[in-house]
Design a protein around this motif. Structure first.
Motif, PDB file in Angstrom:
ATOM      1  N   GLY A  44       0.792  -1.222   0.000  1.00  0.00           N
ATOM      2  CA  GLY A  44       0.000   0.000   0.000  1.00  0.00           C
ATOM      3  C   GLY A  44       0.822   1.268   0.000  1.00  0.00           C
ATOM      4  N   LYS A  45       2.011   1.240  -0.585  1.00  0.00           N
ATOM      5  CA  LYS A  45       2.869   2.422  -0.652  1.00  0.00           C
ATOM      6  C   LYS A  45       2.890   2.958  -2.089  1.00  0.00           C
ATOM      7  N   TYR A  46       3.050   4.286  -2.192  1.00  0.00           N
ATOM      8  CA  TYR A  46       3.101   4.969  -3.486  1.00  0.00           C
ATOM      9  C   TYR A  46       4.287   5.927  -3.446  1.00  0.00           C
ATOM     10  N   ILE A  47       5.171   5.843  -4.451  1.00  0.00           N
ATOM     11  CA  ILE A  47       6.372   6.679  -4.422  1.00  0.00           C
ATOM     12  C   ILE A  47       6.368   7.657  -5.590  1.00  0.00           C
ATOM     13  N   MET A  48       6.949   8.828  -5.335  1.00  0.00           N
ATOM     14  CA  MET A  48       7.237   9.830  -6.369  1.00  0.00           C
ATOM     15  C   MET A  48       8.667  10.279  -6.148  1.00  0.00           C
ATOM     16  N   ALA A  49       9.403  10.492  -7.217  1.00  0.00           N
ATOM     17  CA  ALA A  49      10.808  10.889  -7.058  1.00  0.00           C
ATOM     18  C   ALA A  49      11.267  11.711  -8.254  1.00  0.00           C
ATOM     19  N   ILE A  50      12.141  12.695  -7.971  1.00  0.00           N
ATOM     20  CA  ILE A  50      12.804  13.503  -9.008  1.00  0.00           C
ATOM     21  C   ILE A  50      14.290  13.491  -8.717  1.00  0.00           C
ATOM     22  N   SER A  51      15.105  13.268  -9.751  1.00  0.00           N
ATOM     23  CA  SER A  51      16.553  13.333  -9.616  1.00  0.00           C
ATOM     24  C   SER A  51      17.088  14.296 -10.667  1.00  0.00           C
ATOM     25  N   ASP A  52      17.930  15.217 -10.233  1.00  0.00           N
ATOM     26  CA  ASP A  52      18.521  16.217 -11.141  1.00  0.00           C
ATOM     27  C   ASP A  52      20.025  15.976 -11.178  1.00  0.00           C
ATOM     28  N   MET A  86      17.866  14.790  -0.691  1.00  0.00           N
ATOM     29  CA  MET A  86      19.321  14.846  -0.790  1.00  0.00           C
ATOM     30  C   MET A  86      19.678  15.951  -1.781  1.00  0.00           C
ATOM     31  N   GLY A  87      19.904  17.169  -1.235  1.00  0.00           N
ATOM     32  CA  GLY A  87      20.275  18.318  -2.073  1.00  0.00           C
ATOM     33  C   GLY A  87      19.169  18.783  -2.986  1.00  0.00           C
ATOM     34  N   SER A  88      17.952  18.382  -2.745  1.00  0.00           N
ATOM     35  CA  SER A  88      16.854  18.695  -3.661  1.00  0.00           C
ATOM     36  C   SER A  88      16.130  19.967  -3.241  1.00  0.00           C
ATOM     37  N   CYS A  89      15.246  20.413  -4.130  1.00  0.00           N
ATOM     38  CA  CYS A  89      14.439  21.607  -3.876  1.00  0.00           C
ATOM     39  C   CYS A  89      13.351  21.300  -2.854  1.00  0.00           C
ATOM     40  N   ASP A 149      15.212  22.096  -9.614  1.00  0.00           N
ATOM     41  CA  ASP A 149      15.716  23.439  -9.354  1.00  0.00           C
ATOM     42  C   ASP A 149      15.475  24.400 -10.511  1.00  0.00           C
ATOM     43  N   GLY A 150      15.222  23.874 -11.720  1.00  0.00           N
ATOM     44  CA  GLY A 150      14.917  24.764 -12.853  1.00  0.00           C
ATOM     45  C   GLY A 150      13.652  25.566 -12.619  1.00  0.00           C
ATOM     46  N   ASP A 173      17.536  25.999 -17.477  1.00  0.00           N
ATOM     47  CA  ASP A 173      17.842  24.728 -16.823  1.00  0.00           C
ATOM     48  C   ASP A 173      16.666  23.773 -17.056  1.00  0.00           C
ATOM     49  N   ASP A 174      16.953  22.482 -16.936  1.00  0.00           N
ATOM     50  CA  ASP A 174      15.875  21.494 -17.073  1.00  0.00           C
ATOM     51  C   ASP A 174      14.823  21.744 -15.996  1.00  0.00           C
ATOM     52  N   MET A 175      13.555  21.617 -16.392  1.00  0.00           N
ATOM     53  CA  MET A 175      12.457  21.885 -15.465  1.00  0.00           C
ATOM     54  C   MET A 175      11.493  20.700 -15.436  1.00  0.00           C
ATOM     55  N   THR A 176      11.147  20.265 -14.213  1.00  0.00           N
ATOM     56  CA  THR A 176      10.218  19.139 -14.033  1.00  0.00           C
ATOM     57  C   THR A 176       9.280  19.441 -12.876  1.00  0.00           C
ATOM     58  N   VAL A 177       7.991  19.133 -13.069  1.00  0.00           N
ATOM     59  CA  VAL A 177       6.973  19.315 -12.026  1.00  0.00           C
ATOM     60  C   VAL A 177       6.190  18.009 -11.886  1.00  0.00           C
ATOM     61  N   LEU A 178       6.108  17.484 -10.666  1.00  0.00           N
ATOM     62  CA  LEU A 178       5.269  16.319 -10.359  1.00  0.00           C
ATOM     63  C   LEU A 178       4.175  16.769  -9.404  1.00  0.00           C
ATOM     64  N   VAL A 179       2.922  16.560  -9.801  1.00  0.00           N
ATOM     65  CA  VAL A 179       1.789  16.922  -8.952  1.00  0.00           C
ATOM     66  C   VAL A 179       0.998  15.652  -8.652  1.00  0.00           C
ATOM     67  N   THR A 180       0.868  15.318  -7.379  1.00  0.00           N
ATOM     68  CA  THR A 180       0.151  14.122  -6.947  1.00  0.00           C
ATOM     69  C   THR A 180      -1.051  14.539  -6.112  1.00  0.00           C
ATOM     70  N   LYS A 181      -2.226  14.049  -6.525  1.00  0.00           N
ATOM     71  CA  LYS A 181      -3.449  14.366  -5.788  1.00  0.00           C
ATOM     72  C   LYS A 181      -3.909  13.150  -5.001  1.00  0.00           C
TER      73      LYS A 181
END
Length: 789
Positions: free
Chosen positions: A601-609, A678-681, A728-729, A777-785
C-alpha cells in the motif's frame, strides 16, 4: 570387597539394560503381539494365513524376525485350529525363516508376495495329496493363496508405517488401510475370550471405531466401521447386518467429533442402538450394549496426548494444517539460518575492509630509512668521501640526511635556500643530493595520494557490503516474524467460493504483521473479466469481514489463467501528473522522475537532477532513478537505498558525479507522506482548504561524500491534498525577475484548479513566463493528488 561386588553387579544390570533396549523396543512388542494374534485369526474353514503373511513382511528385518517368529509360531500352536492346519502353517513359517536372508535381496513386494504364496501353496498341496484329495480342498487352497497374496501385499505397508512412524510427515491411503486391517484382524485373533462376561474382542473393536471417529471424523469413523464389520463377517462371528450398523454408527459419531469426544461417543451409542433395534431387535442381544458402554468409558479415560499422537500420525489425510505449519516453520528456520550465515559473512567482510591500516602521513620511519638508502645508492656510492661519511661518521651522516628529509617533508620540497647549513658544509655535492631526495619524496607523495584514493574506495565498498548484509538481515527478520500462511482462512474462503459455484485453482492467504494480509487467487479467466470486481470480492469480503482492494493480472486474456491479488482496502488513492521541459538545445533532460505504486500500500514519487547538462546529467539522474525504482520495489530500507545510490555514483567514474534526489513515499492506508531529500528543492503540499505547507532541506546531493546525511520528514495527508515536487529549474526561474525562491508558494495559494495535470502545466508555464520563454535549466513538475476511497 563388598563395594567391588556391588559395583560389578550394577555394571551387569546396566549392561543388561543396554542389551534389552538394543533388541527390544516398542515396535518389537507391537510386532510380537500382532504376530501372535494374527496367527490365531481363523477365517473360512480353518484357513488362517494372516500370521504367516505378517511374518513374511517381518522376515526381511533382522531386528524383529526371531521374536516375531516365536510369537507367530506360538499363536499357530494355540490357535485351536485343526492339527493339519497347525502343522501346515508351522512348516511354511519355518521355511520362510530359513529363506529370510534371501528374501532381503528381493526389493519388489509383489515378488515377495508371490514367493510366499508359492511356499504356502506347495505345503498345502502336498498335504492335500497325502490326505483326502478332495476337489473342495483344492478350492480352499486356491482361496487361501489369494488371501495370502492380498494379506502379504497389504500388511507390508502397515509394517513400513510402524517402523518409520516417527519420521513420517504424512500417511498414504494404502498405509492407513493396511494399519486398520492389521489392528482389526489382530483384535479378531483374541477370539471369544471374556472377562466378567465382557467380550474383549467386541470392546476393543468399539474402541477402535470410536478413536477413529474422534480423530478422523465421519470419513475415518465409517471406514473403520466397515473394516470391523467385514472382519467380523469373515471370522464367522456375526451376520452382514453388523457391517452396516458399525459403519453407520461410525459415520454419525464422526459427524459429532467437531464438537468434542463426548458428543462423538454419545452419537455413536445412540446411532448403534437405533440401527440395532431396527435390524435385530434390542432385546436379542442386550449384552452388546454393555460392551459398547464399557468401550466408551475406556475412550473417555484415554488421555488427550493419546489422541494427539494418533491424530498427528494420520493428520495429512484428515486436516494437514499442523503438518504444513510445521513444514513451513522448519523451512523458514532453515532459510533464516542460511540468511543469517550470509549476513555474518558479508558483515565480517566489511569489517575486514574497515580494519586495513592506512598511512597517516606521506612517509613514516620505515619510509625514511628506505629513502636514505635510495639516495645513498644513487649518489653516495660513487662519491670520493663515501668512506668518511658512511663508514667513519655513519651516525652523524645519517642524522644530517634525516634532517634534510624532515626539511623536505615540512616544506614539500627542498631548495638551495632551505638546505640545512651543516649539511651544505659537510656534503661535497649537496645540490645533487637534494635533487634526488626531492624526486624520491614526490614518488612517495604520489603513492600516498593513490593509497588515500584506494582507501576511500575501500570504505565505499565496505559501506556497500555492509548495506547488503543489513538488507539480508532485514529480510531474515521479516521472513522470521512477519510473514505466515493462514491455512484455516484459506480453507474457509475456498469453501465459501465453492458454495457459490466459483471454481478456483489455488488460493494463498499470507499474513504480514498484525494488521495486514495478502490473498492471491488463481483461476480460469471469466468471459468478461468482471467476476473479480463483483461476486468474488464480495464473497471474500463477507468471509473475512474486511474491505478489499483488488489487483488483477490476465483477466482479459481469454482461455488463460487469471491471478487476483486482494489486499486490505486502501483509504486513499494517488494520481500523479507530470510536466517537464529540457534545457534549450538539449534533447536529453538532466531531470529524471518516477512515480508508481509499490507493495504494502505504498506509493512513491521521485525527481533526480543530475549535475551539469545534456547526456552527462541525464546519465547521472537516470542511474539514481533506476536504482531507486528497483530497490524500493524490492522492499529495501530507504536509508540503504540512498546509501547504495551514493556509493554507485562515487564509484561509477573517476570524475565527479552527483545528483539530487527528492523522494516522496505515500502510505495509502494511513494517509501519510514521508520525504527523503538529498540536495533537492523544497516540496509543497497544497491543502484542500488552500493553505500551502513547505518541506525544505539543507542536505548535500548524493555522490559527493561517502558519509551522507538524509533529511527525512513525515507529514499527514488528507483527501484533496496535492503534493508538488519540482526540480531546481522551476525554483530558479523566479530569481531572474527578483521573485526569489518562494514565488511558487504564492502562486499555489492563488491557484484554483483541482486537476493535477492542469496544475503541473500551469506551474511550468509560469516558470517559462518568468524566464521570458528561455529555458536556462531542465524543469520538471510532479503533482500528486490524494483521493479518499
Amino acid at each position: 570387597m563388598d563395594k567391588t561386588i556391588n559395583s560389578l553387579k550394577s555394571k551387569d544390570i546396566r549392561l543388561n539394560d543396554v542389551r534389552i533396549s538394543k533388541f527390544v523396543d516398542a515396535n518389537t512388542i507391537i510386532f510380537i503381539i500382532m504376530g501372535f494374534l494374527l496367527s490365531r485369526s481363523t477365517l473360512i474353514d480353518y484357513i488362517a494365513p494372516l500370521g504367516f503373511a505378517f511374518f513374511i513382511c517381518i522376515s526381511k528385518l533382522d531386528r524383529y524376525k526371531y521374536p516375531v517368529f516365536v510369537s507367530t509360531l506360538l499363536g499357530i500352536l494355540l490357535s485351536g485350529n485343526n492339527t493339519g492346519s497347525i502343522f501346515k502353517y508351522s512348516i511354511a513359517l519355518c521355511a520362510i525363516l530359513i529363506l529370510s536372508s534371501q528374501l532381503k535381496k528381493v526389493p519388489s513386494i509383489f515378488k515377495v508376495s508371490m514367493l510366499g504364496v508359492f511356499i504356502l501353496s506347495a505345503v498345502s498341496i502336498g498335504q492335500a495329496l497325502v490326505g483326502s484329495k478332495y476337489i473342495y480342498d483344492l478350492l480352499l487352497i486356491g482361496m487361501e493363496s489369494v488371501i495370502s497374496f492380498i494379506a502379504i501385499y497389504i500388511f507390508s505397508f502397515g509394517v513400513t508405517l510402524i517402523i518409520n512412524s516417527n519420521n513420517r510427515v504424512s500417511v498414504r491411503l494404502e498405509e492407513a488401510i493396511s494399519m486398520s486391517l492389521l489392528i482389526t484382524f489382530s483384535i479378531m485373533g483374541i477370539g471369544s475370550i471374556t472377562v466378567f462376561g465382557l467380550s474383549i474382542r467386541s470392546v476393543l473393536s468399539t474402541v477402535l471405531i470410536l478413536v477413529a471417529s474422534i480423530v478422523g471424523g465421519s470419513a475415518m469413523g465409517s471406514t473403520s466401521g466397515v473394516v470391523v464389520g467385514l472382519a467380523f463377517i469373515i471370522n464367522n462371528i456375526t451376520s452382514a447386518v453388523y457391517m452396516g450398523i458399525y459403519s453407520f454408527a461410525g459415520l454419525v459419531g464422526g459427524a459429532f467429533s467437531r464438537l468434542n469426544k463426548y458428543f462423538c461417543i454419545l452419537g455413536y451409542i445412540l446411532s448403534w442402538i437405533i440401527m440395532y433395534s431396527y435390524t435385530s431387535g434390542l432385546s436379542s442381544n442386550i449384552m452388546e450394549v454393555r460392551d459398547i458402554l464399557i468401550a466408551s468409558l475406556i475412550v473417555i479415560i484415554l488421555p488427550k496426548s493419546f489422541f494427539d499422537r494418533v491424530g498427528k500420525l494420520v493428520k495429512s489425510n484428515i486436516d494437514s494444517n499442523e503438518i504444513v505449519h510445521d513444514y513451513i516453520n522448519r523451512s523458514k528456520n532453515l532459510t533464516n539460518n542460511r540468511l543469517m550465515d550470509i549476513y555474518k559473512t558479508y558483515n565480517e567482510l566489511a569489517n575486514t575492509f574497515d580494519n586495513i591500516r592506512e598511512k597517516d602521513k606521506i612517509i613514516n620511519e620505515k619510509d625514511i630509512t628506505n629513502l636514505i638508502d635510495m639516495i645513498h645508492n644513487d649518489e653516495c656510492t660513487s662519491c670520493s668521501m663515501k668512506r668518511m661519511c658512511w663508514e667513519t661518521r655513519f651516525n652523524h651522516t645519517y642524522k644530517l640526511m634525516y634532517k634534510l628529509i624532515e626539511n623536505i617533508e615540512e616544506h614539500g620540497e627542498a631548495t638551495s635556500r632551505t638546505i640545512p647549513e651543516d649539511f651544505r658544509k659537510e656534503c661535497m655535492k649537496p645540490e645533487m643530493i637534494v635533487k634526488v631526495a626531492n624526486y624520491y619524496y614526490k614518488l612517495f607523495a604520489l603513492d600516498y595520494d593513490w593509497n588515500n584514493k584506494f582507501s576511500e574506495s575501500r570504505k565505499i565498498i565496505s559501506n556497500q557490503i555492509r548495506n547488503i548484509s543489513k538488507s539480508i538481515e532485514d529480510l531474515s527478520k521479516d521472513l522470521n516474524t512477519n510473514i505466515s500462511i493462514d491455512l484455516e482462512k484459506e480453507k474457509g474462503i475456498s469453501d465459501e467460493l465453492e458454495r457459490n459455484n466459483i471454481s478456483i485453482k489455488r488460493i494463498n492467504y499470507l499474513t504480514k504483521g498484525n494488521d495486514d494480509f495478502e490473498i492471491t487467487i488463481k483461476r480460469r479467466t471469466c468471459s468478461n473479466g468482471c467476476l473479480c470486481d463483483k461476486r468474488l470480492i464480495s464473497i471474500v469480503e463477507d468471509c473475512i469481514d474486511e474491505k478489499l482492494s483488488v489487483q488483477k493480472i490476465g483477466c482479459h486474456t481469454l482461455g488463460s489463467n487469471c491471478t487476483i491479488k486482494l489486499t486490505k482496502a486502501q483509504v486513499y488513492k494517488a494520481v500523479t501528473n507530470v510536466a517537464s521541459m529540457s534545457r534549450d538545445g538539449y534533447v536529453l533532460s538532466g531531470d529524471n522522475y518516477t512515480y508508481m505504486e509499490v507493495s504494502d500500500g505504498k506509493y512513491i514519487m521521485a525527481i533526480s537532477d543530475g549535475m551539469g547538462k545534456g547526456k552527462k546529467a541525464y546519465d547521472e539522474s537516470s542511474v539514481t532513478i533506476d536504482i531507486l525504482e528497483k530497490m524500493i520495489d524490492a522492499k529495501i530500507d530507504n536509508e540503504i537505498v540512498i546509501n547504495t545510490i551514493n556509493n554507485m555514483l562515487l564509484l561509477k567514474s573517476s570524475e565527479e558525479m552527483f545528483s539530487t534526489l527528492d523522494l516522496g513515499i505515500v502510505d495509502l492506508k494511513k494517509g501519510s507522506l514521508e520525504t527523503v531529500k538529498m540536495g533537492s528543492c523544497p516540496s509543497y503540499i497544497k491543502r484542500d482548504n488552500g493553505e500551502v505547507d513547505l518541506i525544505s532541506s539543507s542536505s548535500l546531493p548524493v555522490g559527493i561524500l561517502s558519509d551522507i546525511k538524509m533529511d527525512r520528514h513525515n507529514t499527514k495527508l488528507g483527501n484533496g491534498d496535492y503534493v508538488i515536487m519540482v526540480s531546481d529549474g522551476i525554483i530558479d526561474a523566479g530569481k531572474s525577475n527578483n521573485f526569489g525562491d518562494n514565488w511558487l508558494i504564492y502562486f499555489l495559494q492563488k491557484l484554483e484548479s483541482t486537476n493535477p495535470k492542469e496544475i503541473a502545466n500551469k506551474i511550468l508555464d509560469r516558470a517559462l513566463e518568468l524566464q521570458l520563454g528561455e529555458v536556462d535549466d531542465d524543469m520538471t513538475v510532479l503533482v500528486t493528488k490524494m483521493y479518499s476511497q
